[in-house]
Scaffold this motif. Structure first.
Motif, PDB file in Angstrom:
ATOM      1  N   LYS A  76       0.817  -1.206   0.000  1.00 25.75           N
ATOM      2  CA  LYS A  76       0.000   0.000   0.000  1.00 25.75           C
ATOM      3  C   LYS A  76       0.857   1.266   0.000  1.00 25.75           C
ATOM      4  O   LYS A  76       0.530   2.253  -0.669  1.00 25.75           O
ATOM      5  CB  LYS A  76      -0.926  -0.004   1.223  1.00 25.75           C
ATOM      6  CG  LYS A  76      -1.929   1.135   1.244  1.00 25.75           C
ATOM      7  CD  LYS A  76      -2.651   1.225   2.577  1.00 25.75           C
ATOM      8  CE  LYS A  76      -3.480   0.000   2.864  1.00 25.75           C
ATOM      9  NZ  LYS A  76      -4.296   0.172   4.090  1.00 25.75           N
ATOM     10  N   SER A  77       1.962   1.221   0.742  1.00 24.77           N
ATOM     11  CA  SER A  77       2.834   2.396   0.816  1.00 24.77           C
ATOM     12  C   SER A  77       3.384   2.767  -0.552  1.00 24.77           C
ATOM     13  O   SER A  77       3.449   3.945  -0.922  1.00 24.77           O
ATOM     14  CB  SER A  77       3.988   2.140   1.795  1.00 24.77           C
ATOM     15  OG  SER A  77       3.509   1.869   3.093  1.00 24.77           O
ATOM     16  N   GLU A  80       0.762   4.406  -2.675  1.00 24.87           N
ATOM     17  CA  GLU A  80       0.561   5.799  -2.284  1.00 24.87           C
ATOM     18  C   GLU A  80       1.603   6.703  -2.955  1.00 24.87           C
ATOM     19  O   GLU A  80       1.273   7.789  -3.432  1.00 24.87           O
ATOM     20  CB  GLU A  80       0.639   5.936  -0.765  1.00 24.87           C
ATOM     21  CG  GLU A  80      -0.564   5.360  -0.046  1.00 24.87           C
ATOM     22  CD  GLU A  80      -0.443   5.444   1.462  1.00 24.87           C
ATOM     23  OE1 GLU A  80       0.674   5.271   1.982  1.00 24.87           O
ATOM     24  OE2 GLU A  80      -1.457   5.705   2.115  1.00 24.87           O
ATOM     25  N   LEU A  88      -7.234   5.057  -0.959  1.00 27.77           N
ATOM     26  CA  LEU A  88      -6.907   4.353   0.266  1.00 27.77           C
ATOM     27  C   LEU A  88      -7.580   4.984   1.475  1.00 27.77           C
ATOM     28  O   LEU A  88      -8.050   6.119   1.433  1.00 27.77           O
ATOM     29  CB  LEU A  88      -5.389   4.346   0.477  1.00 27.77           C
ATOM     30  CG  LEU A  88      -4.562   3.857  -0.704  1.00 27.77           C
ATOM     31  CD1 LEU A  88      -3.086   3.961  -0.398  1.00 27.77           C
ATOM     32  CD2 LEU A  88      -4.926   2.420  -1.052  1.00 27.77           C
ATOM     33  N   LEU A 156       0.394  -6.151  -1.646  1.00 28.72           N
ATOM     34  CA  LEU A 156      -0.805  -5.808  -0.900  1.00 28.72           C
ATOM     35  C   LEU A 156      -1.711  -7.022  -0.731  1.00 28.72           C
ATOM     36  O   LEU A 156      -2.238  -7.276   0.351  1.00 28.72           O
ATOM     37  CB  LEU A 156      -1.538  -4.669  -1.613  1.00 28.72           C
ATOM     38  CG  LEU A 156      -2.772  -4.119  -0.914  1.00 28.72           C
ATOM     39  CD1 LEU A 156      -2.823  -2.600  -1.051  1.00 28.72           C
ATOM     40  CD2 LEU A 156      -4.048  -4.719  -1.492  1.00 28.72           C
ATOM     41  N   GLN A 164      -4.482  -6.712   5.944  1.00 28.98           N
ATOM     42  CA  GLN A 164      -5.110  -5.905   4.907  1.00 28.98           C
ATOM     43  C   GLN A 164      -6.485  -6.475   4.607  1.00 28.98           C
ATOM     44  O   GLN A 164      -6.637  -7.688   4.440  1.00 28.98           O
ATOM     45  CB  GLN A 164      -4.252  -5.930   3.633  1.00 28.98           C
ATOM     46  CG  GLN A 164      -4.901  -5.335   2.399  1.00 28.98           C
ATOM     47  CD  GLN A 164      -5.158  -3.852   2.555  1.00 28.98           C
ATOM     48  OE1 GLN A 164      -4.250  -3.089   2.846  1.00 28.98           O
ATOM     49  NE2 GLN A 164      -6.405  -3.430   2.363  1.00 28.98           N
ATOM     50  N   GLU A 168     -10.773  -3.314   0.949  1.00 27.45           N
ATOM     51  CA  GLU A 168      -9.917  -2.210   0.520  1.00 27.45           C
ATOM     52  C   GLU A 168      -8.991  -2.644  -0.610  1.00 27.45           C
ATOM     53  O   GLU A 168      -8.750  -1.886  -1.546  1.00 27.45           O
ATOM     54  CB  GLU A 168      -9.093  -1.659   1.682  1.00 27.45           C
ATOM     55  CG  GLU A 168      -8.310  -0.410   1.283  1.00 27.45           C
ATOM     56  CD  GLU A 168      -7.490   0.179   2.403  1.00 27.45           C
ATOM     57  OE1 GLU A 168      -7.481   1.422   2.516  1.00 27.45           O
ATOM     58  OE2 GLU A 168      -6.854  -0.583   3.154  1.00 27.45           O
ATOM     59  N   ALA A 169      -8.471  -3.876  -0.516  1.00 31.31           N
ATOM     60  CA  ALA A 169      -7.624  -4.388  -1.595  1.00 31.31           C
ATOM     61  C   ALA A 169      -8.385  -4.392  -2.913  1.00 31.31           C
ATOM     62  O   ALA A 169      -7.839  -4.037  -3.966  1.00 31.31           O
ATOM     63  CB  ALA A 169      -7.137  -5.791  -1.253  1.00 31.31           C
ATOM     64  N   ILE A 172      -8.731  -0.777  -4.241  1.00 28.41           N
ATOM     65  CA  ILE A 172      -7.463  -0.337  -4.839  1.00 28.41           C
ATOM     66  C   ILE A 172      -7.266  -1.003  -6.193  1.00 28.41           C
ATOM     67  O   ILE A 172      -6.871  -0.361  -7.173  1.00 28.41           O
ATOM     68  CB  ILE A 172      -6.299  -0.655  -3.896  1.00 28.41           C
ATOM     69  CG1 ILE A 172      -6.424   0.151  -2.601  1.00 28.41           C
ATOM     70  CG2 ILE A 172      -4.964  -0.375  -4.570  1.00 28.41           C
ATOM     71  CD1 ILE A 172      -5.482  -0.280  -1.502  1.00 28.41           C
TER      72      ILE A 172
END
Length: 249
Positions: A76-77, A80, A88, A156, A164, A168-169, A172
Motif C-alpha cells: 500500500k505504501s 501511495e 486508500l 498488498l 489488509q 480495501e484491496a 485499490i
C-alpha cells in the motif's frame, strides 16, 4: 582538505553509513572513534554512524540498508507514492517495507524510534532481486527504492486478510487500469503464493481491466484445493477462494 572535512562534505544529510561502507572509503575504526569523540559523527548503533546532531528517519535507514539487500517500500505504501493514495483509507498507516527472508535487518535499524512508523515483512512469496521491479523516489531528499505498481499490488494482496482487508484491496485493485501486462505475467509465473495468484486473477476477471486480456493463463500454476480468504464468505468456484458474500451475489 582534511579527510573528515571531505567525508562530511560528501555525506548526505539524513542518511547513515555503516562501518563497512566507511572502511571502503578509507576510514579506519580508529579514525571513526576520533571523529565520534570530537563530535563530528555519532554512533547510532553497532556498526552504523550518522553526522553529529543530524536528524535521521526511516528513509535514511532504508537508504543505507538497500545498498546491501532488497529491502524496499512496498504494498500500500508504494501505491501511495505512485499516486493511488486517494483510493486508500485516510487512517494513518505504517510504512510497509518488504524484503526477502535472507535479507539481514541489523539491530541498529530495529532499535530506532522510527520503528513505530514501520512494518517489515520478510517473505519469499516472490524473490525481490530484479531491479526492474523497483523504482527510485526521493523522500525528504533521500533516495529510496519502492515497488513498481505491478509488484505493489501483489504485496498488498499478500497481506490479505491478516494485515489488509479484502474490501480495501479490491477497491485499490479496481483503480489499477494502467498496469503493464508483461510485468504482471512475469510476476504471476514467479509468484510462490497460490493465495495471492488466485486473488489477483479473481479480481482481474471481476474488473476486466485492459491488461487482463494479455495474461496467458496456461503458464500460471494456481494449485488445487480451496483457499479461505474471507472467513464466513462464499466460495468462488472458478478460483476456489472464499470472498465476501456481496461479491458473489
Amino acid at each position: 582538505m582534511t579527510k573528515i572535512n571531505q567525508l562530511i562534505r560528501q555525506w548526505s544529510k539524513g542518511t547513515i553509513k555503516t562501518v563497512k561502507e566507511l572502511r571502503n572509503l578509507g576510514y579506519s575504526p580508529q579514525a571513526l572513534k576520533i571523529y565520534t569523540n570530537s563530535n563530528w559523527l555519532s554512533l547510532i548503533g553497532r556498526g552504523a554512524y550518522k553526522l553529529f546532531d543530524d536528524l535521521v528517519g526511516w528513509e535514511g535507514g532504508l537508504n543505507c540498508l538497500q545498498k546491501e539487500n532488497n529491502l524496499h517500500v512496498g504494498g500500500k505504501s508504494a501505491l501511495e507514492y505512485k499516486g493511488f493514495g486517494h483510493y486508500l483509507s485516510h487512517k494513518k498507516t505504517k510504512i510497509e517495507l518488504f524484503g526477502n527472508t535472507n535479507d539481514k535487518i541489523p539491530k541498529w535499524f530495529k532499535k530506532q524510534n522510527w520503528m513505530k512508523d514501520v512494518r517489515i515483512y520478510k517473505t519469499d512469496f516472490l524473490r525481490f532481486n530484479s531491479s526492474e521491479m523497483f523504482t527510485m523516489v526521493k523522500e525528504n531528499n533521500i533516495e529510496i527504492n519502492i515497488s513498481i505498481p505491478e509488484l505493489a499490488i501483489f504485496e498488498l494482496l499478500y497481506l490479505v486478510p491478516n494485515d489488509q482487508s479484502f474490501a480495501e484491496a479490491s477497491l485499490i485493485f479496481e483503480s489499477l487500469t494502467t498496469l503493464r501486462g508483461d510485468k504482471l505475467q512475469h510476476l504471476l509465473v514467479k509468484c510462490n503464493s497460490i493465495k495471492v495468484k488466485r486473488m489477483f486473477l479473481y479480481l482481474s476477471e471481476r474488473y476486466n481491466h485492459p491488461w487482463y486480456r494479455e495474461i496467458n493463463m496456461s503458464k500460471i500454476f494456481i494449485g488445487s484445493g480451496k483457499r479461505v480468504i474471507e472467513k464466513g464468505g462464499i466460495l468462488n468456484k472458478k478460483f476456489k477462494i472464499t470472498v465476501p458474500r456481496n461479491y458473489e451475489e
